[in-house]
Scaffold this motif. Sequence first.
Motif, PDB file in Angstrom:
ATOM      1  N   SER A 298      11.524   7.697   4.921  1.00  0.00           N
ATOM      2  CA  SER A 298      10.318   7.410   5.696  1.00  0.00           C
ATOM      3  C   SER A 298       9.689   6.093   5.253  1.00  0.00           C
ATOM      4  CB  SER A 298       9.298   8.542   5.501  1.00  0.00           C
ATOM      5  OG  SER A 298       9.068   9.207   6.716  1.00  0.00           O
ATOM      6  N   PHE A 299       9.201   5.317   6.229  1.00  0.00           N
ATOM      7  CA  PHE A 299       8.509   4.047   5.980  1.00  0.00           C
ATOM      8  C   PHE A 299       9.380   3.018   5.251  1.00  0.00           C
ATOM      9  CE2 PHE A 299       5.200   7.174   6.608  1.00  0.00           C
ATOM     10  CZ  PHE A 299       4.261   6.513   7.395  1.00  0.00           C
ATOM     11  N   SER A 300      10.690   3.218   5.267  1.00  0.00           N
ATOM     12  CA  SER A 300      11.628   2.304   4.575  1.00  0.00           C
ATOM     13  C   SER A 300      11.234   2.136   3.104  1.00  0.00           C
ATOM     14  CB  SER A 300      11.663   0.930   5.258  1.00  0.00           C
ATOM     15  OG  SER A 300      12.290   1.016   6.514  1.00  0.00           O
ATOM     16  N   LYS A 301      10.752   3.229   2.520  1.00  0.00           N
ATOM     17  CA  LYS A 301      10.326   3.151   1.123  1.00  0.00           C
ATOM     18  C   LYS A 301      11.442   3.616   0.195  1.00  0.00           C
ATOM     19  CE  LYS A 301       6.911   4.726  -2.232  1.00  0.00           C
ATOM     20  NZ  LYS A 301       5.941   5.747  -2.603  1.00  0.00           N
ATOM     21  N   LEU A 302      11.636   2.853  -0.880  1.00  0.00           N
ATOM     22  CA  LEU A 302      12.629   3.203  -1.892  1.00  0.00           C
ATOM     23  C   LEU A 302      11.992   3.182  -3.273  1.00  0.00           C
ATOM     24  CD1 LEU A 302      15.752   1.067  -0.856  1.00  0.00           C
ATOM     25  CD2 LEU A 302      15.638   3.563  -0.915  1.00  0.00           C
ATOM     26  N   ASN A 303      12.301   4.196  -4.078  1.00  0.00           N
ATOM     27  CA  ASN A 303      11.947   4.177  -5.494  1.00  0.00           C
ATOM     28  C   ASN A 303      13.260   4.071  -6.268  1.00  0.00           C
ATOM     29  OD1 ASN A 303       9.233   4.616  -4.888  1.00  0.00           O
ATOM     30  ND2 ASN A 303       9.447   6.841  -4.981  1.00  0.00           N
ATOM     31  N   LEU A 304      13.592   2.863  -6.675  1.00  0.00           N
ATOM     32  CA  LEU A 304      14.863   2.691  -7.393  1.00  0.00           C
ATOM     33  C   LEU A 304      14.696   3.006  -8.874  1.00  0.00           C
ATOM     34  CD1 LEU A 304      16.281  -0.582  -5.802  1.00  0.00           C
ATOM     35  CD2 LEU A 304      16.999   1.757  -5.381  1.00  0.00           C
TER      36      LEU A 304
ATOM     37  N   PHE B  23       6.946  12.740   1.683  1.00  0.00           N
ATOM     38  CA  PHE B  23       6.810  13.462   0.409  1.00  0.00           C
ATOM     39  C   PHE B  23       8.150  13.871  -0.184  1.00  0.00           C
ATOM     40  CE2 PHE B  23       2.559  14.128   2.329  1.00  0.00           C
ATOM     41  CZ  PHE B  23       1.810  13.524   1.322  1.00  0.00           C
ATOM     42  N   ALA B  24       9.207  13.850   0.634  1.00  0.00           N
ATOM     43  CA  ALA B  24      10.547  14.160   0.108  1.00  0.00           C
ATOM     44  C   ALA B  24      11.032  13.063  -0.832  1.00  0.00           C
ATOM     45  CB  ALA B  24      11.534  14.327   1.263  1.00  0.00           C
ATOM     46  N   LEU B  25      10.413  11.892  -0.707  1.00  0.00           N
ATOM     47  CA  LEU B  25      10.799  10.757  -1.535  1.00  0.00           C
ATOM     48  C   LEU B  25      10.579  11.033  -3.021  1.00  0.00           C
ATOM     49  CD1 LEU B  25      11.780   7.789  -0.923  1.00  0.00           C
ATOM     50  CD2 LEU B  25       9.423   7.100  -1.341  1.00  0.00           C
ATOM     51  N   ASP B  26       9.519  11.775  -3.319  1.00  0.00           N
ATOM     52  CA  ASP B  26       9.184  12.060  -4.722  1.00  0.00           C
ATOM     53  C   ASP B  26       9.400  13.520  -5.113  1.00  0.00           C
ATOM     54  OD1 ASP B  26       8.242   9.415  -5.385  1.00  0.00           O
ATOM     55  OD2 ASP B  26       6.494   9.852  -4.131  1.00  0.00           O
ATOM     56  N   ASP B  27       9.836  14.338  -4.176  1.00  0.00           N
ATOM     57  CA  ASP B  27      10.005  15.766  -4.454  1.00  0.00           C
ATOM     58  C   ASP B  27      11.410  16.211  -4.051  1.00  0.00           C
ATOM     59  OD1 ASP B  27       9.922  18.610  -4.458  1.00  0.00           O
ATOM     60  OD2 ASP B  27       7.737  18.568  -4.202  1.00  0.00           O
TER      61      ASP B  27
ATOM     62  N   ASN C 222       0.801  -1.230   0.000  1.00  0.00           N
ATOM     63  CA  ASN C 222       0.000   0.000   0.000  1.00  0.00           C
ATOM     64  C   ASN C 222       0.833   1.279   0.000  1.00  0.00           C
ATOM     65  OD1 ASN C 222      -2.323  -1.513   0.038  1.00  0.00           O
ATOM     66  ND2 ASN C 222      -2.521  -1.500   2.260  1.00  0.00           N
ATOM     67  N   TYR C 223       2.061   1.193   0.489  1.00  0.00           N
ATOM     68  CA  TYR C 223       2.947   2.359   0.510  1.00  0.00           C
ATOM     69  C   TYR C 223       3.838   2.440  -0.737  1.00  0.00           C
ATOM     70  CZ  TYR C 223       1.731   3.163   5.409  1.00  0.00           C
ATOM     71  OH  TYR C 223       1.046   3.424   6.568  1.00  0.00           O
ATOM     72  N   GLY C 224       3.661   1.477  -1.637  1.00  0.00           N
ATOM     73  CA  GLY C 224       4.468   1.472  -2.852  1.00  0.00           C
ATOM     74  C   GLY C 224       5.837   0.839  -2.658  1.00  0.00           C
ATOM     75  N   ARG C 225       5.956  -0.023  -1.644  1.00  0.00           N
ATOM     76  CA  ARG C 225       7.242  -0.655  -1.343  1.00  0.00           C
ATOM     77  C   ARG C 225       7.378  -2.029  -1.986  1.00  0.00           C
ATOM     78  NH1 ARG C 225       6.682   0.571   5.057  1.00  0.00           N
ATOM     79  NH2 ARG C 225       4.887  -0.765   4.657  1.00  0.00           N
ATOM     80  N   PHE C 226       8.601  -2.406  -2.297  1.00  0.00           N
ATOM     81  CA  PHE C 226       8.921  -3.750  -2.779  1.00  0.00           C
ATOM     82  C   PHE C 226       8.735  -4.717  -1.608  1.00  0.00           C
ATOM     83  CE2 PHE C 226      11.947  -7.245  -3.514  1.00  0.00           C
ATOM     84  CZ  PHE C 226      11.607  -7.620  -4.805  1.00  0.00           C
ATOM     85  N   LEU C 227       7.962  -5.763  -1.838  1.00  0.00           N
ATOM     86  CA  LEU C 227       7.662  -6.718  -0.770  1.00  0.00           C
ATOM     87  C   LEU C 227       8.706  -7.813  -0.681  1.00  0.00           C
ATOM     88  CD1 LEU C 227       3.884  -7.051  -1.636  1.00  0.00           C
ATOM     89  CD2 LEU C 227       4.734  -6.268   0.572  1.00  0.00           C
ATOM     90  N   ALA C 228       8.999  -8.246   0.532  1.00  0.00           N
ATOM     91  CA  ALA C 228       9.935  -9.356   0.737  1.00  0.00           C
ATOM     92  C   ALA C 228       9.453 -10.605  -0.005  1.00  0.00           C
ATOM     93  CB  ALA C 228      10.083  -9.660   2.221  1.00  0.00           C
ATOM     94  N   THR C 229       8.129 -10.803  -0.013  1.00  0.00           N
ATOM     95  CA  THR C 229       7.550 -11.997  -0.645  1.00  0.00           C
ATOM     96  C   THR C 229       7.743 -12.019  -2.162  1.00  0.00           C
ATOM     97  OG1 THR C 229       5.437 -10.825  -0.580  1.00  0.00           O
ATOM     98  CG2 THR C 229       5.834 -12.449   1.148  1.00  0.00           C
ATOM     99  N   GLU C 230       8.095 -10.863  -2.744  1.00  0.00           N
ATOM    100  CA  GLU C 230       8.362 -10.783  -4.184  1.00  0.00           C
ATOM    101  C   GLU C 230       9.804 -11.163  -4.521  1.00  0.00           C
ATOM    102  OE1 GLU C 230       6.192  -9.389  -7.031  1.00  0.00           O
ATOM    103  OE2 GLU C 230       5.026 -10.492  -5.550  1.00  0.00           O
ATOM    104  N   SER C 231      10.651 -11.249  -3.509  1.00  0.00           N
ATOM    105  CA  SER C 231      12.083 -11.451  -3.743  1.00  0.00           C
ATOM    106  C   SER C 231      12.426 -12.910  -3.999  1.00  0.00           C
ATOM    107  CB  SER C 231      12.899 -10.947  -2.549  1.00  0.00           C
ATOM    108  OG  SER C 231      12.705 -11.796  -1.424  1.00  0.00           O
ATOM    109  N   ILE C 232      13.474 -13.105  -4.768  1.00  0.00           N
ATOM    110  CA  ILE C 232      13.982 -14.457  -5.043  1.00  0.00           C
ATOM    111  C   ILE C 232      14.436 -15.121  -3.749  1.00  0.00           C
ATOM    112  CG2 ILE C 232      16.299 -13.575  -5.600  1.00  0.00           C
ATOM    113  CD1 ILE C 232      16.630 -15.825  -7.567  1.00  0.00           C
ATOM    114  N   ALA C 233      14.968 -14.311  -2.817  1.00  0.00           N
ATOM    115  CA  ALA C 233      15.469 -14.843  -1.544  1.00  0.00           C
ATOM    116  C   ALA C 233      14.340 -15.431  -0.705  1.00  0.00           C
ATOM    117  CB  ALA C 233      16.190 -13.746  -0.771  1.00  0.00           C
ATOM    118  N   PHE C 234      13.202 -14.756  -0.671  1.00  0.00           N
ATOM    119  CA  PHE C 234      12.055 -15.261   0.090  1.00  0.00           C
ATOM    120  C   PHE C 234      11.470 -16.496  -0.593  1.00  0.00           C
ATOM    121  CE2 PHE C 234       7.551 -15.627   1.031  1.00  0.00           C
ATOM    122  CZ  PHE C 234       7.515 -15.488   2.414  1.00  0.00           C
TER     123      PHE C 234
END
Length: 433
Positions: free
Chosen positions: A309-315, A280-284, A120-132
């Motif tokens: 914030s919220f451990s969110k990354l936009n790579l 909001f600094a994440l996108d601005d 919901n926060y736009g984060r990459f989920l651990a469950t999507e990773s090859i490692a998980f």
Amino acid sequence: MLLVYTHNITPRLKYVFKHVCTRILGVEVSFTTKVETFIAHDSLKISYTKQQLGNEFFIKSHDLLFEQGLNDIEIHVQSWWHTKCFFFNGEKSAIPFDIFAASFYLLSRYEEYLPHVKDNYGRFLATESIAFKHSFLHQPVVDIWAFKFKDALQLQFPEFKFPQRNYSVKPIIDVPSPYHFKLKGFMRSFGGSLKDLLKFQLKSLYDRFMVVFGLKHDPYDTFKYIINKQKQSKFKFLFFFLIGDFSTYDKGINPNNKKFVSLIKHVADYCEVGLKTSFFALDDFSILKKEKLKMEDILNTSLKASRQSFSKLNLPESYRNLIELEVLEDYTMGYVNHIGFRAGSCTPFLFYDLDYEIQTPLKIHSYHVIDYVLLKDQSLLDKKKTLSSVLKEVKQVNGEFIPVYHNYTFSEVERWKGFKELFNIILESGNEA
């Protein structure tokens, strides 16, 4: 020095060999495409290419380190002793997997550039990773592979002495709001009181008034306790203060409040201090720049580290913005709902920009456990077992363990009971032989 013979010296190849050989194993590495130079070298040397030259230490290369951009890569994860690996390279290779291509895949976060489901926060989920998906998220596989590579090299070069690295801890204290009730201003305090009243949370209402009128200690004000812990520890704590504007996501203190500024300065006298960027600094970029300059003004020095914030990354945008602002370190990478190694390593690494195919100067410190994830374990004993398990994994490769705590985690609030003891276990892990 380790000399690597290869048919093509690419940025990817140099990047990952330097992480594995120099950052993890402590051995300088250089590269050559000339067979005669390789033959003349009388110390550690390996060939990394498609065909073996003779009877040298040979690792058959996967194509990944010689490609550019993103491609559809076929990955088959297989067991390898007590761990997992991928990019199997056959019988002739000195080790059965191309650990350098596999390490690059994890460190560059290649999979996070590919299509995936976000939360919901736009984060990459651990469950999507090859490692998980293949059950190796709990291991720092890049470091484990590096040590297996070292063991194989040692057999071929028994006279070479590898340097020893030491296990360390980098405690992170995240401060989204330094106080629960204090310094919130009249309107927020009135609104909070009304909310407590409507929900019949009379104890919270009572505590709020007692704190506001100075008759009781604010429950989130744990800074004296943490600083005392810092004075007793050989490991330097790193605080991240949120100084962004009040919003739906960020409910901190006004960064112009003199008492708040004084608190940050006081903490900086004993610990390292970085910037917790607002949501909001994440996108601005302009907001990010403003917050960075504000923190530098408070600290009276250049900003070294950040945490989103919220451990969110936009790579790769999040990291490019930090690089442009000359921030040297970031502590955002990790999972809020799972313990483990998002980039597969417990050794800080430089961000590699896959779009530009360059190694950047931004050092990534990926965290391995955040306090919230330990709430899943019901009893304190279960929490200790979970924590001990991840500590053991990092200690086995003498890596850097990075836990994320919040200032309120040290409070007497019921849900955080026992977390001070867990923090002590983390600090004491560095004193064990």
